[in-house]
Design a protein around this motif. Sequence first.
Motif, PDB file in Angstrom:
ATOM      1  N   VAL A  68      -5.294  13.822   1.581  1.00  5.44           N
ATOM      2  CA  VAL A  68      -4.535  14.633   0.623  1.00  5.44           C
ATOM      3  C   VAL A  68      -3.463  13.788  -0.065  1.00  5.44           C
ATOM      4  O   VAL A  68      -3.314  13.839  -1.289  1.00  5.44           O
ATOM      5  CB  VAL A  68      -3.919  15.868   1.310  1.00  5.44           C
ATOM      6  CG1 VAL A  68      -2.928  16.572   0.396  1.00  5.44           C
ATOM      7  CG2 VAL A  68      -5.011  16.839   1.751  1.00  5.44           C
ATOM      8  N   THR A  69      -2.729  13.004   0.690  1.00  3.82           N
ATOM      9  CA  THR A  69      -1.656  12.215   0.072  1.00  3.82           C
ATOM     10  C   THR A  69      -2.186  11.093  -0.809  1.00  3.82           C
ATOM     11  O   THR A  69      -1.471  10.617  -1.688  1.00  3.82           O
ATOM     12  CB  THR A  69      -0.689  11.645   1.130  1.00  3.82           C
ATOM     13  OG1 THR A  69      -1.406  10.832   2.055  1.00  3.82           O
ATOM     14  CG2 THR A  69       0.042  12.760   1.846  1.00  3.82           C
ATOM     15  N   SER A  70      -3.438  10.702  -0.619  1.00  3.88           N
ATOM     16  CA  SER A  70      -4.010   9.660  -1.478  1.00  3.88           C
ATOM     17  C   SER A  70      -4.038  10.094  -2.939  1.00  3.88           C
ATOM     18  O   SER A  70      -4.046   9.257  -3.837  1.00  3.88           O
ATOM     19  CB  SER A  70      -5.414   9.275  -1.001  1.00  3.88           C
ATOM     20  OG  SER A  70      -6.360  10.288  -1.315  1.00  3.88           O
ATOM     21  N   TYR A  71      -4.037  11.391  -3.196  1.00  2.00           N
ATOM     22  CA  TYR A  71      -4.012  11.911  -4.561  1.00  2.00           C
ATOM     23  C   TYR A  71      -2.629  11.763  -5.208  1.00  2.00           C
ATOM     24  O   TYR A  71      -2.493  11.946  -6.413  1.00  2.00           O
ATOM     25  CB  TYR A  71      -4.410  13.387  -4.582  1.00  2.00           C
ATOM     26  CG  TYR A  71      -5.894  13.607  -4.426  1.00  2.00           C
ATOM     27  CD1 TYR A  71      -6.718  13.761  -5.535  1.00  2.00           C
ATOM     28  CD2 TYR A  71      -6.475  13.659  -3.169  1.00  2.00           C
ATOM     29  CE1 TYR A  71      -8.076  13.962  -5.400  1.00  2.00           C
ATOM     30  CE2 TYR A  71      -7.836  13.855  -3.021  1.00  2.00           C
ATOM     31  CZ  TYR A  71      -8.631  13.999  -4.139  1.00  2.00           C
ATOM     32  OH  TYR A  71      -9.980  14.197  -3.997  1.00  2.00           O
ATOM     33  N   LEU A  72      -1.625  11.445  -4.431  1.00  2.00           N
ATOM     34  CA  LEU A  72      -0.260  11.386  -4.944  1.00  2.00           C
ATOM     35  C   LEU A  72       0.184   9.988  -5.341  1.00  2.00           C
ATOM     36  O   LEU A  72       1.265   9.829  -5.907  1.00  2.00           O
ATOM     37  CB  LEU A  72       0.712  11.927  -3.878  1.00  2.00           C
ATOM     38  CG  LEU A  72       0.404  13.329  -3.354  1.00  2.00           C
ATOM     39  CD1 LEU A  72       1.383  13.687  -2.249  1.00  2.00           C
ATOM     40  CD2 LEU A  72       0.434  14.352  -4.472  1.00  2.00           C
ATOM     41  N   PHE A  73      -0.616   8.973  -5.033  1.00  3.59           N
ATOM     42  CA  PHE A  73      -0.228   7.593  -5.275  1.00  3.59           C
ATOM     43  C   PHE A  73      -1.174   6.927  -6.251  1.00  3.59           C
ATOM     44  O   PHE A  73      -2.314   7.343  -6.422  1.00  3.59           O
ATOM     45  CB  PHE A  73      -0.211   6.810  -3.953  1.00  3.59           C
ATOM     46  CG  PHE A  73       0.681   7.436  -2.914  1.00  3.59           C
ATOM     47  CD1 PHE A  73       2.059   7.413  -3.073  1.00  3.59           C
ATOM     48  CD2 PHE A  73       0.162   8.061  -1.799  1.00  3.59           C
ATOM     49  CE1 PHE A  73       2.896   7.995  -2.139  1.00  3.59           C
ATOM     50  CE2 PHE A  73       0.987   8.646  -0.851  1.00  3.59           C
ATOM     51  CZ  PHE A  73       2.362   8.609  -1.021  1.00  3.59           C
ATOM     52  N   GLY A  74      -0.698   5.845  -6.871  1.00  2.56           N
ATOM     53  CA  GLY A  74      -1.500   5.082  -7.811  1.00  2.56           C
ATOM     54  C   GLY A  74      -2.423   4.099  -7.113  1.00  2.56           C
ATOM     55  O   GLY A  74      -2.702   4.220  -5.914  1.00  2.56           O
ATOM     56  N   ALA A  75      -2.857   3.114  -7.866  1.00  2.00           N
ATOM     57  CA  ALA A  75      -3.822   2.133  -7.361  1.00  2.00           C
ATOM     58  C   ALA A  75      -3.229   1.146  -6.357  1.00  2.00           C
ATOM     59  O   ALA A  75      -3.952   0.578  -5.546  1.00  2.00           O
ATOM     60  CB  ALA A  75      -4.437   1.373  -8.527  1.00  2.00           C
ATOM     61  N   GLN A  76      -1.915   0.939  -6.418  1.00  2.00           N
ATOM     62  CA  GLN A  76      -1.281  -0.007  -5.490  1.00  2.00           C
ATOM     63  C   GLN A  76      -1.292   0.568  -4.065  1.00  2.00           C
ATOM     64  O   GLN A  76      -1.050   1.750  -3.874  1.00  2.00           O
ATOM     65  CB  GLN A  76       0.157  -0.284  -5.908  1.00  2.00           C
ATOM     66  CG  GLN A  76       0.278  -1.035  -7.216  1.00  2.00           C
ATOM     67  CD  GLN A  76      -0.316  -2.426  -7.125  1.00  2.00           C
ATOM     68  OE1 GLN A  76      -0.228  -3.088  -6.106  1.00  2.00           O
ATOM     69  NE2 GLN A  76      -0.954  -2.865  -8.196  1.00  2.00           N
ATOM     70  N   PRO A  77      -1.575  -0.264  -3.068  1.00  2.00           N
ATOM     71  CA  PRO A  77      -1.568   0.215  -1.682  1.00  2.00           C
ATOM     72  C   PRO A  77      -0.200   0.759  -1.282  1.00  2.00           C
ATOM     73  O   PRO A  77       0.836   0.247  -1.695  1.00  2.00           O
ATOM     74  CB  PRO A  77      -1.890  -1.048  -0.872  1.00  2.00           C
ATOM     75  CG  PRO A  77      -2.536  -1.985  -1.834  1.00  2.00           C
ATOM     76  CD  PRO A  77      -1.934  -1.676  -3.178  1.00  2.00           C
ATOM     77  N   VAL A  78      -0.225   1.796  -0.490  1.00  2.00           N
ATOM     78  CA  VAL A  78       0.986   2.436   0.006  1.00  2.00           C
ATOM     79  C   VAL A  78       0.864   2.551   1.513  1.00  2.00           C
ATOM     80  O   VAL A  78      -0.173   2.987   2.025  1.00  2.00           O
ATOM     81  CB  VAL A  78       1.175   3.838  -0.606  1.00  2.00           C
ATOM     82  CG1 VAL A  78       2.356   4.553   0.006  1.00  2.00           C
ATOM     83  CG2 VAL A  78       1.317   3.747  -2.114  1.00  2.00           C
ATOM     84  N   ILE A  79       1.904   2.155   2.229  1.00  2.00           N
ATOM     85  CA  ILE A  79       1.893   2.307   3.671  1.00  2.00           C
ATOM     86  C   ILE A  79       2.363   3.719   3.994  1.00  2.00           C
ATOM     87  O   ILE A  79       3.399   4.160   3.542  1.00  2.00           O
ATOM     88  CB  ILE A  79       2.817   1.278   4.356  1.00  2.00           C
ATOM     89  CG1 ILE A  79       2.276  -0.124   4.083  1.00  2.00           C
ATOM     90  CG2 ILE A  79       2.911   1.550   5.857  1.00  2.00           C
ATOM     91  CD1 ILE A  79       3.191  -1.235   4.556  1.00  2.00           C
ATOM     92  N   SER A  80       1.549   4.417   4.754  1.00  2.00           N
ATOM     93  CA  SER A  80       1.849   5.796   5.092  1.00  2.00           C
ATOM     94  C   SER A  80       1.829   5.953   6.594  1.00  2.00           C
ATOM     95  O   SER A  80       0.948   5.440   7.279  1.00  2.00           O
ATOM     96  CB  SER A  80       0.792   6.711   4.456  1.00  2.00           C
ATOM     97  OG  SER A  80       0.964   8.022   4.905  1.00  2.00           O
TER      98      SER A  80
END
Length: 84
Positions: A68-80
């Motif tokens: 679900v949170t993958s829809y909130l971020f852009g193409a750059q990797p995000v540590i979650s």
Amino acid sequence: MAGRQNFGFVRVERLAGNIGYLDLRAFMPPAIAGDTAAAAMTFLASTDAVIFDMRQNGGGDPAMVAFVTSYLFGAQPVISTTSI
């Protein structure tokens, strides 16, 4: 049983002011709930903001949180990190 509960997705709507609203009661595994999650997030994609109502969410699969949170971020990797 999960399907009868719509995989935890209780309400998805667009409120006044182009605000999205998602009432999500459980994080079920993406293998069984991924299509429903994708449909909900696609519906909310053109809103200006989203309210995630988790007041009655009992937790669940961290993979669904990531999905679900993958829809909130852009193409750059995000540590979650999640702690459910």
